[in-house]
Structures are given as structure tokens and as C-alpha cells.
Design an enzyme around this catalytic site. Structure first.
Site, short mmCIF file in Angstrom:
data_model
loop_
_atom_site.label_atom_id
_atom_site.label_comp_id
_atom_site.label_asym_id
_atom_site.label_seq_id
_atom_site.Cartn_x
_atom_site.Cartn_y
_atom_site.Cartn_z
CG ASP A 66 4.84 4.15 1.71
OD1 ASP A 66 5.55 5.14 2.78
OD2 ASP A 66 3.83 4.60 0.49
CG ASN A 117 -0.46 0.01 2.51
OD1 ASN A 117 0.26 -0.99 2.94
ND2 ASN A 117 -0.59 0.57 3.44
CG HIS A 118 2.09 5.00 -2.24
ND1 HIS A 118 3.21 5.37 -1.91
CD2 HIS A 118 2.56 5.78 -3.91
CE1 HIS A 118 4.42 5.91 -2.65
NE2 HIS A 118 3.87 6.16 -3.41
CB VAL A 119 0.25 5.53 3.54
CG1 VAL A 119 -0.69 4.10 3.70
CG2 VAL A 119 1.58 3.93 4.62
#
Length: 718
Positions: free
Chosen positions: A41, A35-37
């Protein structure tokens, strides 16, 4: 050397941990899908993964100055989403044995939940036959390198966790066109990413989840409001929760089922959390069920005490209940205010600073709360949910819907209703959203005005309630609303149309049952289909059991983390009956729940409800849905009340009876409507009875038990 220094620096500043199945990066062909937060990352994965992968990065980012600076240290390949050759290049790299990291969302989240999943990564995995390793990053979204400033409580050095999930594969979908295969592969990857989110949800109690939300969004962030128009923050709600818990322990014991007869109000939320933190199990009572319904609930759940409010009983014209139901101890909140001592105040003050120390030891799988079924098909049953099942349903909702702390919920459905409790209270509190609790969904003029006045963006309701709100609302009342979800009953076409025409809003239909806490499926903007209730929620397994005489669909059975612990029945008071369901071979499978609903599931996983098994009549060997009979009547008289039942018939086995408040409905008109809608004439009743009003339960649903008796006895009236 630089890698080791940076790794040590990150581990020291962010206390980085990596867990899960970390020995699966040896696959010959490997794609990693995190996931990309945040902007951190890529650096985190480059530093802490046990391999040196290639990062697929969009061309718009590779041209930036910092990516040019990183190029000597990190392998990355420019990915142009508009160029089909870029995908082929990635496929070749994977087939050559290079592990590739692809962020399927393509951008940093601005909601805190999963965003749109691009199908490129999925197609690469399907084309190459590579193993897909989903990774869940938790923590970077709280840094100043994320895009959630003003949404989350950001800080400089939050703890960061890297969760590595088990590897899976994406088989190449069977479809005639390449575009369709890409889309289907993308949906498969979306399912994988949602499952990864669900797999890493912490196991907490209700009170622990409230404290986690306070930490995540800030203790002074406003979160709840009621008709007193006093908005409380997480800190104030915690203070009230501790106060109620301190008082409740005087006349209850740990493990006791405590009845609560309270309206939608902040104090009710505090009472639920307060009872829970001290090991008491709140039983939320339906105040519209009358004395008989209350007595059934008291017997089933073995209640000794009911907590209520004098003011509520007076305003709701319910003052007769304590007199009629005298087998329990009635405790009034107003009487408890004067019993608070200095010792109590000091206890509350201390635990405001150290709230976890106020908790009695509990596990996530322990009983947390009791709800009651409507009793539309018999005596109400107590439905016991654990902390884990309630919070799992909250996380399932948050996984597919992009609710954020910027949202404001209007919650007018009663908290004793599973829909009102989970969706109307727990979901906004755990999301950091604000919620306005209103005591009655029946105030059709007031609710739209409050939605407008409080700038609400999320509204839930039944089809009946939403239809009436639309009738009385000004076209601008719902200008800020972005989610309107209908549940608890079938969404009427007239309701759907008036919301579209008057407000330009598409109502999203969902489906739930109390036993599943309650949401089972729901349409969301990212995945919606007309005439369905959406896809089954992530983390749930569904199976259809064939029913003789029903050609399309089957009986829906479910298993998942949001399934109840079991039933409490009037016939066996206080004894928990664990869920089980008969499989296709007629054997009982534990932990499966049989909904009793006939549904169809299409090739994309969308669920359509055809009716309840108990609401089918067998006419001359043919199964006819009673709901289809009612829909015929509704098509002729949308404003009327209609309900169908079955009676015994010596010639056909059973015969249909239609109860209606519209005296102009005739068999001839029904036959014409049936032909126009493609409904067989067998579904048109010969016995049509006009009534002044349908018998209703306290929840507003038709009382099918009484209707069944009326169908058998023509002399019987409401």
C-alpha cells in the site's frame, strides 16, 4: 529515475489505475487516509499519488530492515501510539503544509473489511483543520503481500485500483474532555472510511455479483448446503443456476414476474439467480400465508406462473394450494428434469465457461426481485427491489460487520422474508462464507444441533426463535458461534439473558424493514449499545418527523441506495408506486421512505425503537404505545402470548384492550408492574380479555387487523 522505473514496473505488472477526484491534493493542509490491505500500500501511494507525502508509520515497523532500506527514497515519520507528543508532531507537520498519509486502521486487514479505526489520525485532522482525502485501495489484498491467504483466492499480479474520494473535514467535536473529543473525532473518521467503501462498490446485477464472488474466492470453494447435506461450490451453484434459467425461459418471457413457492434449499437459490440472469423477476411467495394471501400476491404482482416443488408441497402439507389457487400456471421442478435435452446440456456447458454471455442485457437499477410485506396492517404489498438496492444492503452489512470466508451461516429464516434472503443468502454468498439453508426456523431442537454439527459461526433469528433455540440447545451447541443477531421483532430481555447465562453470548439486536432490503440498523461488536438497534447503516440518510402527542422521538424516514423501487398493490395491480414521504412541511419528497416507526437517535447515532405510529392509542389527548402495554404483560407472564389493541371510547376517544393467554393477569397486577417500571397508569388497560391463542399471520406475527376488529366487537373470537 528509480521512481519512474518502479512506477512503470507496477503499472505493467498490476495494471494500476487511479481514478476519482485527483486534483484535490493542492490543499494547504492535507491528510490522506487510505484503507490498509497489504504491504504494497505505501509503495503504491508513493509511486502513483501526484504529490510526495510524508507517511506516518508506527515505530514497530520503522525499525524493520526494509523500512531502513526505504528511508532514502520515502519520507516517513515514526509514530508511537503510546506517546502523546507524536500526535503533536504530526499536527505541526500538517500545519506547516506537509501532506501526511496515515493508515487509520494501523494494521493490515485480516478480515477483508474495515478494522478498528484509531482516533489519532482523526484528532490530527480536527486539531489542524486539514482537509481529509480518503483513498480506497482495491486489489492489493489479492496479492501474496496481504494477510488474506486462505481467505481470498490470492494471485501474483491482480489488477489494482486506487480510488480517490472527495475531500472532507473533521471539525473539532464539542466535548468537555480531550479524550471524549478524540473518540468522537475517531467515530467521524470511521464514518468517512465506511462511506468511502460504499462509494467504490461496483454497480452489478445479482448474477454479476455471484460471478464476481466466484472470481474473488475461487470457483471450487464450497459455498452452499441444504438438508440433502450435499455441499455445492460456486461452480456447482452456477451449473444449477444455468440449468434452471434454461428451463424457465420456455414458459416465461423477459420482464415477467415469476412466482416462486419454494423452501430454503440450494435449488431455490439457483432459481432466483437463474430467473434473474434471463431477465425474469422472481416474486418470492409466503407459503404460510394461505390461499387468500397467495391470491393477493398474485393480483398485486400480476403473476401468471408459480414455480414450486411437489415434494415441498407434500412435506409442508400444502398440496391444497394449487387446487384453491387455480388462476395461475403451476410449474413443478420435478417435472422439468426429464425435459432437459442434449442441446440444453451443451448450452449449459458452454456458458459454464463463458457465464456472462448467458445474461440478457440488464442494468443495476432494473427490477430484480419482489418480496411481500406481512400484511399485519392490511393487504400484503409487493415490494420491488432493484439489483442495486439488494446488493447495496449486502455491502452495507459487510462494511460494518467483519464477516469473512471462514464464517459459516445458519440460515433457517424463510427466503421469502427479506431478512432471510439478504442476510441469510446473499450476504454469505457475496462474502465467500458457507451457508446452510434449513427449511424451517420452528424446529427448535434441530437447528441448534445443526449449528453444532456444521460448525456455524453466524446465526440470525427473531427473538422468539432464539429464545426457543436456547431452551432446547446443549450449552456447547453454540460454542463456535461469534455472531447472533436478532431482528424482525423486539428482543425480549428473557431471551437476551438466557443466551448470556447459558452460552456466554451477547445477542446483537438489529432493525430492518422489507422496503429497505431489509437492514436499516444493527449492533456489531465494534459499535454496540444496550437497548438500541445500533447505528443507521452507512450510505443512508435518516430524518425524524415530529408526531403530535409524542414527546420523545419522531417518525423515522430514510433515503439511501437500499431503498426499494416501489410498491405493487392489490388495489392497483402491476403498477409500480414509487416511494415518497411527507417532510416536516407536509410536502412529498421523492425517494424517501416513511417507516411508520417512532424512534429516537442519540448523540452517538444509536437508534432506539419506541413503536409504530399505527400502534399508538390516543387516550384523553395522550399518546400511549400499545407495545408498552404488551411489555407490561410480558413482565408478568413471559411465557404467555399478549397483544394490545385500541377501541373507540365515548369518554376518552380511545381505550386500551389487552388480549392475553394468561388468565392470571389482572388490572391490579398490571398497575403494580407499571409503577415498578415507571409506566404511567394511563397505559394500563381496563379491558383485559383472555383468549386461547392470538390470531397470527403466516409469518408468526400477531394479526393486528383481526385484533382491532376483536377489540371493537367483544363477541368476536379468533
Amino acid at each position: 529515475m528509480a521512481y519512474r522505473l518502479l512506477r512503470a514496473l507496477f503499472r505493467g505488472l498490476f495494471r494500476v489505475t487511479i481514478d476519482g477526484v485527483t486534483d484535490q491534493f493542492k490543499h494547504e493542509k492535507l491528510i490522506i487516509t487510505p484503507n490498509h490491505v497489504s504491504f504494497l500500500d505505501g509503495a503504491l501511494l508513493a509511486l502513483f499519488l501526484p504529490i510526495k507525502p510524508v507517511f506516518a508509520v508506527y515505530t514497530s515497523i520503522t525499525d524493520t530492515w526494509y523500512m531502513r532500506w526505504l528511508k532514502p527514497y520515502v519520507d516517513f515519520v515514526a509514530l508511537d501510539p503510546t506517546n502523546p507528543m507524536a500526535i503533536k508532531h504530526l499536527v505541526r507537520m500538517v500545519e506547516q503544509g506537509r501532506p501526511v498519509v496515515i493508515f487509520p486502521e494501523g494494521r493490515i486487514t485480516v478480515t477483508g473489511s474495515l478494522m478498528k479505526i484509531y482516533d489519532g489520525a482523526a484528532f490530527v485532522a480536527a486539531k489542524s483543520g486539514a482537509a481529509v482525502v480518503p483513498i480506497r485501495l482495491d486489489g492489493p489484498e489479492f496479492t501474496h503481500f496481504g494477510r488474506l491467504q486462505g481467505v481470498l483466492k490470492t494471485r501474483w499480479f491482480p489488477k489494482i485500483s486506487i480510488h480517490v474520494l472527495p475531500a472532507t473535514t473533521i471539525p473539532m467535536p464539542q466535548a468537555p474532555r480531550s479524550r471524549e473529543r478524540r473518540v468522537l473525532a475517531g467515530e467521524h473518521l470511521h464514518t468517512i472510511m465506511m462511506a468511502a467503501r460504499m462509494a467504490t462498490v461496483p454497480r452489478e446485477t445479482l448474477f454479476e455479483a455471484l460471478l464476481s464472488a466466484q472470481t474473488r474466492y475461487g470457483r471450487f470453494k464450497p459455498c452452499i448446503e441444504d438438508v440433502s447435506f450435499k455441499e455445492d461450490s460456486y461452480q456447482t451453484l452456477l451449473k444449477k443456476t444455468l440449468g434452471v434459467s434454461r428451463i424457465l425461459q420456455r414458459f416465461t418471457v423477459p420482464g415477467e414476474h415469476v412466482g416462486m413457492l419454494l423452501p430454503n434449499a440450494t435449488i431455490t437459490a439457483a432459481a432466483i439467480f437463474g430467473a434473474s440472469l434471463r431477465g425474469r423477476i422472481p416474486a418470492l411467495l409466503n407459503y404460510t400465508s394461505g390461499a387468500k394471501g397467495l391470491q393477493s400476491a398474485i393480483i398485486a404482482a400480476s403473476l401468471k406462473t408459480i414455480v414450486t416443488s411437489r415434494q415441498f408441497l407434500e412435506k409442508g402439507k400444502l398440496t391444497h394450494l394449487p387446487e384453491q389457487v387455480n388462476e395461475v400456471n403451476w410449474v413443478y421442478l420435478e417435472d422439468l428434469k426429464d425435459t432437459v435435452t442434449l442441446t440444453d446440456k451443451l448450452w449449459i456447458l458452454f456458458h459454464l465457461c463463458f457465464p456472462r454471455r448467458a445474461m440478457l442485457p440488464q442494468q443495476a437499477d432494473d427490477s430484480a426481485l419482489i418480496l411481500f410485506t406481512s400484511g399485519s396492517e392490511g393487504n400484503p404489498k409487493g415490494v420491488v427491489h432493484s439489483h442495486a438496492s439488494l446488493l447495496a444492503n449486502v455491502e452495507q452489512i459487510r462494511t460494518i460487520a467483519d464477516f469473512t470466508p471462514r464464517d459459516r451461516f445458519m440460515s433457517s429464516l424463510p427466503l421469502f422474508h427479506a431478512f432471510g434472503l439478504t442476510v441469510g443468502l446473499f450476504t454469505p454468498l457475496m462474502t465467500g462464507s458457507r451457508v446452510f439453508l434449513y427449511p424451517s426456523p420452528l424446529h427448535y431442537r434441530v437447528v441448534p444441533e445443526l449449528v453444532y454439527d456444521r460448525n456455524c459461526t453466524v446465526l440470525f433469528g427473531t427473538s422468539t426463535f432464539l429464545g426457543n433455540y436456547a431452551r432446547f440447545a446443549h450449552p456447547y451447541d453454540f460454542a463456535r458461534v461469534r455472531y447472533v443477531v436478532a431482528g424482525a421483532e423486539k428482543l425480549a430481555e428473557s431471551t437476551k439473558q438466557i443466551w448470556q447465562d447459558k452460552f456466554g453470548i451477547r445477542i446483537l439486536e438489529g432493525y430492518g424493514v422489507t422496503e429497505c432490503a431489509p437492514v436499516v440498523a444493527i449492533n456489531v461488536p465494534m459499535a454496540a449499545k444496550v437497548n438500541t438497534v445500533g447505528r443507521i447503516l452507512p450510505g443512508m440518510e435518516a430524518r425524524l418527523i415530529n408526531v403530535p402527542g409524542i414527546a420523545q422521538g419522531g417518525r423515522l424516514q430514510l433515503r439511501g441506495p437500499n431503498i426499494m423501487r416501489g410498491y405493487l398493490r392489490v388495489e392497483n395491480p402491476g403498477v409500480l408506486e414509487q416511494p415518497s414521504a411527507e417532510n416536516a412541511q407536509g410536502e412529498l419528497d421523492a425517494n424517501w421512505y416513511d417507516t411508520g416507526d417512532i424512534v429516537t437517535l442519540d448523540e452517538q447515532g444509536f437508534c432506539a425503537i419506541r413503536g409504530r405510529v399505527k400502534r399508538f392509542a390516543k387516550l384523553a389527548g395522550e399518546m400511549v404505545s400499545l407495545e408498552s402495554v404488551e411489555q407490561l404483560a410480558i413482565s408478568l407472564s413471559p411465557e404467555g402470548q399478549h397483544a394490545a389493541a385500541a377501541k373507540t371510547d365515548s369518554a376518552k376517544g380511545e381505550a386500551l384492550v389487552l388480549f392475553t393467554t394468561d388468565s392470571e393477569i389482572t388490572r391490579e397486577r398490571l398497575i403494580k408492574a407499571a409503577r415498578e417500571n415507571g409506566v404511567p397508569e394511563l397505559a394500563v388497560p381496563r379491558d383485559i380479555r383472555v383468549v386461547k391463542a392470538l390470531p397470527l399471520l403466516g409469518s408468526g406475527k400477531p394479526d393486528f387487523v383481526t385484533l382491532g376488529k376483536m377489540a371493537q366487537d367483544p363477541e368476536m373470537s379468533v
